[in-house]
Design a protein around this motif. Structure first.
Motif, PDB file in Angstrom:
ATOM      1  N   ARG A  36       0.878  -1.150  -0.016  1.00 10.32           N
ATOM      2  CA  ARG A  36       0.154  -0.135  -0.006  1.00 10.32           C
ATOM      3  C   ARG A  36       0.903   1.338  -0.170  1.00 10.32           C
ATOM      4  O   ARG A  36       0.468   2.283  -0.764  1.00 10.32           O
ATOM      5  N   SER A  37       2.049   1.309   0.618  1.00 13.31           N
ATOM      6  CA  SER A  37       2.903   2.629   0.876  1.00 13.31           C
ATOM      7  C   SER A  37       3.541   2.684  -0.482  1.00 13.31           C
ATOM      8  O   SER A  37       3.899   3.730  -1.147  1.00 13.31           O
ATOM      9  N   ARG A  38       3.541   1.736  -1.441  1.00 15.88           N
ATOM     10  CA  ARG A  38       4.158   1.721  -2.761  1.00 15.88           C
ATOM     11  C   ARG A  38       3.324   2.089  -3.585  1.00 15.88           C
ATOM     12  O   ARG A  38       3.455   2.975  -4.704  1.00 15.88           O
ATOM     13  N   SER A  39       1.758   1.644  -3.642  1.00 16.50           N
ATOM     14  CA  SER A  39       0.882   1.929  -4.684  1.00 16.50           C
ATOM     15  C   SER A  39      -0.232   2.870  -4.282  1.00 16.50           C
ATOM     16  O   SER A  39      -0.800   3.103  -5.267  1.00 16.50           O
ATOM     17  N   ALA A  40      -0.370   3.418  -3.319  1.00 19.61           N
ATOM     18  CA  ALA A  40      -1.589   4.299  -2.693  1.00 19.61           C
ATOM     19  C   ALA A  40      -0.994   5.219  -1.756  1.00 19.61           C
ATOM     20  O   ALA A  40       0.080   5.985  -1.878  1.00 19.61           O
ATOM     21  N   GLU A  41      -1.317   5.131  -0.729  1.00 23.02           N
ATOM     22  CA  GLU A  41      -0.978   6.087   0.462  1.00 23.02           C
ATOM     23  C   GLU A  41      -0.197   5.546   1.517  1.00 23.02           C
ATOM     24  O   GLU A  41       0.039   4.194   1.586  1.00 23.02           O
ATOM     25  N   THR A  42       0.968   6.440   2.110  1.00 20.48           N
ATOM     26  CA  THR A  42       1.987   5.823   2.571  1.00 20.48           C
ATOM     27  C   THR A  42       1.672   5.235   4.332  1.00 20.48           C
ATOM     28  O   THR A  42       2.276   4.428   4.580  1.00 20.48           O
ATOM     29  N   GLU A  43       0.756   5.898   4.685  1.00 20.07           N
ATOM     30  CA  GLU A  43       0.386   5.748   6.143  1.00 20.07           C
ATOM     31  C   GLU A  43       1.604   5.682   7.135  1.00 20.07           C
ATOM     32  O   GLU A  43       1.499   4.457   8.017  1.00 20.07           O
ATOM     33  N   GLY A  44       2.645   6.333   6.745  1.00 16.07           N
ATOM     34  CA  GLY A  44       3.832   6.293   7.745  1.00 16.07           C
ATOM     35  C   GLY A  44       4.604   5.302   7.449  1.00 16.07           C
ATOM     36  O   GLY A  44       5.672   5.051   8.063  1.00 16.07           O
ATOM     37  N   LYS A  45       4.634   4.659   6.455  1.00 16.03           N
ATOM     38  CA  LYS A  45       5.686   3.585   5.961  1.00 16.03           C
ATOM     39  C   LYS A  45       6.386   3.955   4.700  1.00 16.03           C
ATOM     40  O   LYS A  45       5.854   5.142   4.047  1.00 16.03           O
ATOM     41  N   THR A  46       7.432   3.539   4.475  1.00 12.21           N
ATOM     42  CA  THR A  46       8.251   4.001   3.206  1.00 12.21           C
ATOM     43  C   THR A  46       8.100   2.805   1.950  1.00 12.21           C
ATOM     44  O   THR A  46       7.232   2.024   2.022  1.00 12.21           O
ATOM     45  N   SER A  47       8.632   3.149   1.051  1.00 15.29           N
ATOM     46  CA  SER A  47       8.484   2.556  -0.330  1.00 15.29           C
ATOM     47  C   SER A  47       9.823   2.465  -0.907  1.00 15.29           C
ATOM     48  O   SER A  47      10.867   3.402  -0.731  1.00 15.29           O
ATOM     49  N   PRO A  48       9.992   1.410  -1.577  1.00 20.17           N
ATOM     50  CA  PRO A  48      11.538   1.219  -2.507  1.00 20.17           C
ATOM     51  C   PRO A  48      11.618   2.765  -3.468  1.00 20.17           C
ATOM     52  O   PRO A  48      12.836   3.335  -3.418  1.00 20.17           O
ATOM     53  N   GLU A  49      10.700   3.314  -3.889  1.00 15.61           N
ATOM     54  CA  GLU A  49      10.566   4.623  -4.628  1.00 15.61           C
ATOM     55  C   GLU A  49      11.179   5.779  -3.709  1.00 15.61           C
ATOM     56  O   GLU A  49      11.787   6.615  -4.021  1.00 15.61           O
ATOM     57  N   GLN A  90       3.795  -0.996 -14.391  1.00 18.99           N
ATOM     58  CA  GLN A  90       4.779  -0.505 -15.384  1.00 18.99           C
ATOM     59  C   GLN A  90       6.435  -0.303 -14.480  1.00 18.99           C
ATOM     60  O   GLN A  90       7.290  -0.546 -15.208  1.00 18.99           O
ATOM     61  N   GLY A  91       6.120  -0.044 -13.406  1.00 22.95           N
ATOM     62  CA  GLY A  91       7.242   0.203 -12.586  1.00 22.95           C
ATOM     63  C   GLY A  91       7.664   1.710 -12.422  1.00 22.95           C
ATOM     64  O   GLY A  91       6.598   2.474 -12.350  1.00 22.95           O
ATOM     65  N   ILE A  92       8.985   1.862 -12.176  1.00 21.95           N
ATOM     66  CA  ILE A  92       9.237   3.387 -12.034  1.00 21.95           C
ATOM     67  C   ILE A  92       9.371   4.116 -13.465  1.00 21.95           C
ATOM     68  O   ILE A  92      10.090   3.423 -14.453  1.00 21.95           O
ATOM     69  N   THR A  93       8.464   5.104 -13.731  1.00 20.75           N
ATOM     70  CA  THR A  93       8.530   5.766 -14.896  1.00 20.75           C
ATOM     71  C   THR A  93       9.216   6.915 -15.026  1.00 20.75           C
ATOM     72  O   THR A  93       9.329   7.478 -16.088  1.00 20.75           O
ATOM     73  N   GLY A  94       9.622   7.561 -14.102  1.00 23.84           N
ATOM     74  CA  GLY A  94      10.470   8.582 -14.085  1.00 23.84           C
ATOM     75  C   GLY A  94      10.840   9.299 -12.932  1.00 23.84           C
ATOM     76  O   GLY A  94      10.221   9.038 -11.749  1.00 23.84           O
ATOM     77  N   ILE A  95      11.753  10.103 -12.764  1.00 23.75           N
ATOM     78  CA  ILE A  95      12.181  10.952 -11.546  1.00 23.75           C
ATOM     79  C   ILE A  95      12.429  12.559 -12.141  1.00 23.75           C
ATOM     80  O   ILE A  95      12.861  12.701 -13.022  1.00 23.75           O
ATOM     81  N   VAL A  96      11.841  13.054 -11.345  1.00 24.27           N
ATOM     82  CA  VAL A  96      11.976  14.623 -11.297  1.00 24.27           C
ATOM     83  C   VAL A  96      12.962  15.393 -10.492  1.00 24.27           C
ATOM     84  O   VAL A  96      12.564  15.227  -8.994  1.00 24.27           O
ATOM     85  N   LEU A  97      13.886  15.850 -10.603  1.00 22.48           N
ATOM     86  CA  LEU A  97      15.081  16.387  -9.730  1.00 22.48           C
ATOM     87  C   LEU A  97      14.747  17.874  -9.653  1.00 22.48           C
ATOM     88  O   LEU A  97      14.566  18.684 -10.960  1.00 22.48           O
ATOM     89  N   THR A  98      14.254  18.687  -8.632  1.00 24.06           N
ATOM     90  CA  THR A  98      14.063  19.662  -8.423  1.00 24.06           C
ATOM     91  C   THR A  98      15.011  20.614  -7.485  1.00 24.06           C
ATOM     92  O   THR A  98      15.322  19.928  -6.197  1.00 24.06           O
ATOM     93  N   VAL A  99      15.955  21.359  -7.894  1.00 20.14           N
ATOM     94  CA  VAL A  99      17.132  21.866  -6.976  1.00 20.14           C
ATOM     95  C   VAL A  99      16.862  23.440  -7.034  1.00 20.14           C
ATOM     96  O   VAL A  99      16.646  23.993  -8.071  1.00 20.14           O
ATOM     97  N   ARG A 100      17.033  23.866  -5.926  1.00 16.94           N
ATOM     98  CA  ARG A 100      17.263  25.415  -5.809  1.00 16.94           C
ATOM     99  C   ARG A 100      18.286  25.577  -4.965  1.00 16.94           C
ATOM    100  O   ARG A 100      18.779  24.872  -4.072  1.00 16.94           O
ATOM    101  N   ALA A 101      19.381  26.493  -5.524  1.00 14.72           N
ATOM    102  CA  ALA A 101      20.316  26.800  -4.957  1.00 14.72           C
ATOM    103  C   ALA A 101      20.785  28.280  -4.804  1.00 14.72           C
ATOM    104  O   ALA A 101      20.497  29.214  -5.407  1.00 14.72           O
ATOM    105  N   SER A 102      21.804  28.545  -3.994  1.00 16.32           N
ATOM    106  CA  SER A 102      22.354  29.803  -3.606  1.00 16.32           C
ATOM    107  C   SER A 102      23.808  29.666  -4.020  1.00 16.32           C
ATOM    108  O   SER A 102      24.382  29.051  -3.219  1.00 16.32           O
TER     109      SER A 102
END
Length: 140
Positions: A36-49, A90-102
């Motif tokens: 469930r933490s992987r495919s829906a709500e985390t409910e305080g648990k983690t996932s491989p993703e 399908q599995g992992i379909t993508g990753i978005v990295l968002t970076v803000r830096a000074s």
């Protein structure tokens, strides 16, 4: 050479079972994981993703910091978020990295070049070459 280790314990079927992931080197302890933490709500648990997102965001930040420092423009701060998308079937379909830096003394164009280099150059990105990785990078 360094080796870092984690281990997982699982009981039951994929959808009804549950388990935990234990971090063996950092003393972070164990965290619960289930389908469930992987495919829906985390409910305080983690996932491989989520674990991949943690690894990717920290690796990217380190790679970017090193590149900027080697340029003579060390960052004052880097904040990176990794959003890993998982689609059931399908599995992992993508990753978005968002970076803000000074980064004092660095132009936005130069920062974008360093961020793009870190995106492809960090070891976690290299390990995930079969996954589409997008980058949203900006100076603050």
């Amino acid at each position: 050479m360094t080796v870092r280790s984690a281990q997982a314990h699982w009981e039951g079927s994929l959808t009804e079972g549950e388990g935990e992931v234990e971090f063996l080197n950092s003393n972070l302890g164990s965290v619960p994981v289930d389908w469930r933490s992987r495919s829906a709500e985390t409910e305080g648990k983690t996932s491989p993703e989520e674990l991949i997102a943690a690894a990717h965001s920290s690796c990217f930040s380190m790679a970017l910091s090193a590149a900027l420092a080697n340029n003579g423009t060390p960052p004052a701060a880097i904040d990176t978020r990794a959003d890993v998308t998982f689609v059931v079937g399908q599995g992992i379909t993508g990753i978005v990295l968002t970076v803000r830096a000074s980064v004092p003394g660095l132009s936005a164009d130069d920062f974008a070049k360093f961020a793009d280099g870190a995106k492809t150059g960090c070891p976690v990105s290299a390990a995930l070459t079969g996954t589409k990785i997008e980058l949203d990078a900006a100076l603050v």
